[in-house]
Scaffold this active site. Structure first.
Site, PDB file in Angstrom:
ATOM      1  CE1 TYR A  45      80.879  28.993  94.786  1.00 22.10           C
ATOM      2  CE2 TYR A  45      83.211  29.523  94.975  1.00 22.10           C
ATOM      3  CZ  TYR A  45      82.192  28.450  94.619  1.00 22.10           C
ATOM      4  OH  TYR A  45      82.209  27.035  94.703  1.00 22.10           O
ATOM      5  NE  ARG A  88      82.872  24.921  87.039  1.00 18.27           N
ATOM      6  CZ  ARG A  88      82.130  24.202  87.914  1.00 18.27           C
ATOM      7  NH1 ARG A  88      82.800  23.616  88.954  1.00 18.27           N
ATOM      8  NH2 ARG A  88      80.859  23.780  87.692  1.00 18.27           N
ATOM      9  CB  THR A 113      99.978  26.499  88.940  1.00 15.42           C
ATOM     10  OG1 THR A 113      99.697  26.954  90.320  1.00 15.42           O
ATOM     11  CG2 THR A 113     101.425  26.787  88.409  1.00 15.42           C
ATOM     12  CG  ASP A 163      91.882  34.013  87.630  1.00 18.32           C
ATOM     13  OD1 ASP A 163      91.009  33.314  88.119  1.00 18.32           O
ATOM     14  OD2 ASP A 163      93.026  33.664  87.051  1.00 18.32           O
TER      15      ASP A 163
HETATM   16  N1  LIG Z   1      83.189  21.630  90.689  1.00 15.92           N
HETATM   17  C1  LIG Z   1      84.168  22.307  91.704  1.00 15.92           C
HETATM   18  O1  LIG Z   1      85.298  22.237  91.079  1.00 15.92           O
HETATM   19  C2  LIG Z   1      83.837  22.819  92.868  1.00 15.92           C
HETATM   20  C3  LIG Z   1      84.863  23.380  93.475  1.00 15.92           C
HETATM   21  C4  LIG Z   1      84.706  23.950  94.776  1.00 15.92           C
HETATM   22  C5  LIG Z   1      83.654  23.951  95.225  1.00 15.92           C
HETATM   23  N2  LIG Z   1      82.583  23.341  94.452  1.00 15.92           N
HETATM   24  C6  LIG Z   1      81.329  23.195  95.178  1.00 15.92           C
HETATM   25  O2  LIG Z   1      80.588  22.100  94.874  1.00 15.92           O
HETATM   26  C7  LIG Z   1      79.159  22.296  94.845  1.00 15.92           C
HETATM   27  C8  LIG Z   1      78.662  21.654  93.528  1.00 15.92           C
HETATM   28  O3  LIG Z   1      79.192  22.127  92.381  1.00 15.92           O
HETATM   29  P1  LIG Z   1      79.216  21.881  90.856  1.00 15.92           P
HETATM   30  O4  LIG Z   1      80.429  22.051  90.309  1.00 15.92           O
HETATM   31  O5  LIG Z   1      78.454  20.449  90.865  1.00 15.92           O
HETATM   32  O6  LIG Z   1      78.223  22.879  90.286  1.00 15.92           O
HETATM   33  P2  LIG Z   1      76.985  22.991  89.574  1.00 15.92           P
HETATM   34  O7  LIG Z   1      76.593  24.547  89.086  1.00 15.92           O
HETATM   35  O8  LIG Z   1      76.839  22.079  88.443  1.00 15.92           O
HETATM   36  O9  LIG Z   1      75.929  22.501  90.829  1.00 15.92           O
HETATM   37  C9  LIG Z   1      75.201  22.919  91.594  1.00 15.92           C
HETATM   38  C10 LIG Z   1      73.922  22.723  91.710  1.00 15.92           C
HETATM   39  O10 LIG Z   1      73.094  23.417  92.965  1.00 15.92           O
HETATM   40  C11 LIG Z   1      71.959  23.941  92.199  1.00 15.92           C
HETATM   41  N3  LIG Z   1      71.397  25.214  92.847  1.00 15.92           N
HETATM   42  C12 LIG Z   1      72.111  26.440  92.683  1.00 15.92           C
HETATM   43  N4  LIG Z   1      71.315  27.217  93.751  1.00 15.92           N
HETATM   44  C13 LIG Z   1      70.191  26.463  94.193  1.00 15.92           C
HETATM   45  C14 LIG Z   1      69.382  26.832  95.096  1.00 15.92           C
HETATM   46  N5  LIG Z   1      69.249  28.153  95.699  1.00 15.92           N
HETATM   47  N6  LIG Z   1      68.610  25.957  95.529  1.00 15.92           N
HETATM   48  C15 LIG Z   1      68.747  24.472  94.855  1.00 15.92           C
HETATM   49  N7  LIG Z   1      69.677  24.302  94.218  1.00 15.92           N
HETATM   50  C16 LIG Z   1      70.502  25.239  93.855  1.00 15.92           C
HETATM   51  C17 LIG Z   1      72.207  24.226  90.630  1.00 15.92           C
HETATM   52  O11 LIG Z   1      71.141  24.025  89.766  1.00 15.92           O
HETATM   53  C18 LIG Z   1      72.988  22.913  90.372  1.00 15.92           C
HETATM   54  O12 LIG Z   1      72.316  21.749  90.085  1.00 15.92           O
HETATM   55  C19 LIG Z   1      78.770  23.657  94.909  1.00 15.92           C
HETATM   56  O13 LIG Z   1      78.515  24.169  95.997  1.00 15.92           O
HETATM   57  C20 LIG Z   1      80.296  24.516  94.756  1.00 15.92           C
HETATM   58  O14 LIG Z   1      80.470  25.673  95.436  1.00 15.92           O
HETATM   59  C21 LIG Z   1      82.725  22.910  93.444  1.00 15.92           C
END
Ligand SMILES: NC(=O)c1ccc[n+]([C@@H]2O[C@H](COP(=O)([O-])OP(=O)(O)OC[C@H]3O[C@@H](n4cnc5c(N)ncnc54)[C@H](O)[C@@H]3O)[C@@H](O)[C@H]2O)c1
Length: 319
Positions: free
Chosen positions: A151, A192, A216, A279
């Site tokens: 990741y 999470r 934190t 972590d």
């Molecule tokens: N939520 C957070 O706190 C957070 C923090 C940092 C970064 N992000 C980034 O934000 C983005 C969304 O995160 P989220 O929390 O909504 O996660 P999530 O898992 O709910 O959403 C990710 C989505 O991407 C889709 N997906 C995964 N692989 C795929 C592929 N190969 N082709 C098409 N679709 C695909 C999944 O089905 C899902 O709907 C991610 O890129 C994540 O790395 C999120």
């Protein structure tokens, strides 16, 4: 009518059926755009976008971003990628492919269509930071061969690709480094911390704290984050990021657990387990750049955000 056509953009959201993606789709539809939601449903679900399926300005496409895509769009938000350790470690090779091949494919699409492209990067690019709080100029402290590397390094490589396409092909890029975000439509069992604690508290199960709970985290409510995405996409072309987006308010994991117990009225007790590998002990965004370039800062408190999130999980669990 002409004005309506001129203002209505064709916006693609990859990962649009996920937690952040579906909230972004809602916002884009509310702003009057045509939205193409692309998802392979690895962690996302149709339930997150069910309410949009009858909207003529919303379109859903099942597609895996590791394969090229040929569509006509004005803006791309590239969010596709599993975001929680449980999900991204399930098939680590696919995780790296999603970040890296996904970025190459979406950047190729942006190049052909001359679309502006946004990348959902992450605070994980800072790894276990030796600098606190993290500014965008910090290069990070990342293990390249550990279980989280698929990741962290995948997202770092995606950033590299974004900046090379920008320098080499003059693409208009917008890179946001997202810190911990929570809210309705988070996956209930993705490990999470916010969703874990709420679900455990609502079920009256013990709340698991990894380590002693003194590490934190800062937690941003989803609506605040989506506002930052929209503002970043709307910045002049010389604003590329990376821009930290998150809430600098810092809480210990133990404080979060106690707040969740109090707000759910739960009788859950706290139990302690060993800290997982790599972590980070501390993580807090420095959002000075976002304040300056986007005129943005989060304004939803942890208390308010939790009060909006707890009923979502409550409804989900009682289904
Ligand atoms: N939520 C957070 O706190 C957070 C923090 C940092 C970064 N992000 C980034 O934000 C983005 C969304 O995160 P989220 O929390 O909504 O996660 P999530 O898992 O709910 O959403 C990710 C989505 O991407 C889709 N997906 C995964 N692989 C795929 C592929 N190969 N082709 C098409 N679709 C695909 C999944 O089905 C899902 O709907 C991610 O890129 C994540 O790395 C999120």
């Amino acid at each position: 009518m002409l004005t309506e056509y001129a203002l209505r953009k064709r916006v693609m959201v990859t990962g649009g059926a996920g937690f952040l993606g579906s909230n972004l789709c809602d916002r884009l539809i509310a702003d009057g755009h045509d939205v193409l939601c692309v998802d392979n449903f690895f962690t996302g679900t149709k339930d997150n976008i069910r309410h949009l399926l009858d909207n003529p300005h919303f379109e859903l496409m099942r597609h895996d971003v590791t394969f090229p895509l040929y569509v006509e769009v004005d803006e791309i938000y590239n969010l596709a990628c599993p975001a929680s350790p449980i999900h991204y470690q399930f098939d680590p090779v696919q995780t790296t492919k999603t970040s890296v091949h996904g970025a190459i494919n979406m950047l190729g699409l942006a190049k052909r269509t001359k679309a502006k492209i946004f990348q959902a990067s992450t605070s994980e690019v800072y790894g276990d930071p030796a600098v606190h709080p993290q500014t965008e100029g910090y290069w990070g402290h990342v293990n390249p061969i550990g279980p989280r590397s698929c990741y962290d390094e995948g997202k770092r490589c995606a950033e590299t690709l974004f900046f090379d396409y920008h320098r080499q092909h003059k693409l208009r890029i917008k890179v946001a480094r997202i810190f911990n975000t929570y809210g309705p439509r988070m996956h209930p069992n993705d490990g999470r911390v916010v969703s874990n604690f709420i679900v455990q508290a609502l079920k009256g199960e013990p709340i698991t704290i990894y380590g002693d709970g003194s590490q934190t985290r800062s937690f941003c409510y989803v609506d605040d984050l989506i506002e930052a995405f929209i503002r970043l996409m709307g910045t002049p072309d010389d604003v590329t990021g990376p821009v930290n987006t998150g809430n600098p308010g810092e809480f210990t994991i133990k404080q979060l657990a106690e707040k969740v117990i109090q707000m759910t009225g739960s009788s859950s007790r706290l139990i302690y387990e060993p800290l997982p590998t790599d972590d980070p002990t501390q993580r807090q965004p420095d959002i000075s750049l976002a304040r300056e370039k986007l005129g943005w800062e989060p304004d939803i408190t942890l208390e308010t955000g939790l009060a909006r999130t707890i009923p979502y999980f409550d409804a989900l669990l009682s289904k």
